[in-house]
Enzyme design. Structure first.
Site, PDB file in Angstrom:
ATOM      1  N   HIS A  62       0.827  -1.209   0.000  1.00 36.71           N
ATOM      2  CA  HIS A  62       0.000   0.000   0.000  1.00 36.71           C
ATOM      3  C   HIS A  62       0.864   1.263   0.000  1.00 36.71           C
ATOM      4  CE1 HIS A  62      -3.271  -2.524   2.158  1.00 36.71           C
ATOM      5  NE2 HIS A  62      -3.720  -2.267   0.931  1.00 36.71           N
ATOM      6  N   CYS A 119      -3.406   0.238  10.100  1.00 36.77           N
ATOM      7  CA  CYS A 119      -4.320  -0.757   9.518  1.00 36.77           C
ATOM      8  C   CYS A 119      -5.512  -1.101  10.411  1.00 36.77           C
ATOM      9  CB  CYS A 119      -3.567  -2.051   9.226  1.00 36.77           C
ATOM     10  SG  CYS A 119      -2.355  -1.925   7.906  1.00 36.77           S
TER      11      CYS A 119
END
Length: 221
Positions: A109, A210
């Site tokens: 990411h 996250c």
């Protein structure tokens, strides 16, 4: 949120929604195995009285881990999990903010190697991929950002909070994990620094951001 053993990645809630102001975009994660998570997330966000937008286009993918909101604009990483159509739907959802896309190479990411450390301050890893991404963000933006470069890409993923009576608070990696990067954080004299161990989540490509979604909203108690 309750655990769901049928979707073992559900602990990584950040990927399933992007919240800005009173609007929540429920995403369509890039991994097909995670799409079941969206319904649980939608119900939880509805309980917070947020305006819900669902990503219904089956050609779109977007993971929240690819979305960096600076407070002024969005940067969206185009990665294995997020595509151009996903970025376009985010731009349509949050029309008050500019949205720029950034290619992500060699990482899961965009926020695998960057995050915000405060208003106008980007933490960035020192790898070639991270520095290339930063250069693209600087070229695409009409705003000027300060940067804090850390030796370890994974250490660049932090959680910044502005808490009443506390001021600037930064949750970051521990000295046991990344000692040289922690030395860089210690230069932030105006921040309350809180080290948080992330070693277990990192085994599955998980980072500090996250497991949470930050919502700037007064709660009615």
């Amino acid at each position: 949120l309750p655990a769901d053993e049928s979707v073992p990645d559900c602990v990584f809630v950040e990927d399933v929604a992007v919240v800005c102001g009173d609007t929540a975009l429920v995403t369509r994660p890039g991994a097909a195995s995670r799409r079941k998570e969206a319904e649980t997330m939608k119900m939880a966000l509805k309980e917070l009285n947020l305006n819900i937008v669902e990503m219904m286009d089956e050609t779109a993918t977007l993971d929240g881990g690819d979305v960096l909101f600076t407070g002024r604009e969005f940067f969206v990483g185009l990665s294995r999990r997020t595509n151009q159509r996903g970025a376009e739907i985010l731009a349509d959802t949050f029309k008050d903010y500019a949205v720029s896309t950034v290619p992500v190479y060699d990482n899961l990411h965009l926020k695998s190697f960057c995050s915000m450390a405060g208003p106008g301050l980007i933490i960035i890893g020192s790898s070639e991929a991270a520095q290339k991404a930063l250069k693209i963000m600087q070229q695409m933006s009409d705003h000027r950002y300060d940067k804090l470069t850390v030796p370890d890409d994974a250490a660049a993923n932090c959680i910044y909070l502005n808490i009443p009576n506390k001021g600037h608070v930064l949750l970051h990696c521990t000295p046991e994990e990344y000692p040289e990067s922690v030395k860089v954080f210690e230069k932030l004299k105006d921040h309350m620094l809180i080290p948080v161990m992330n070693a277990e989540k990192e085994k599955t490509d998980g980072a500090l951001t996250c497991c949470s979604i930050l919502i700037n909203k007064k709660m009615e108690i």
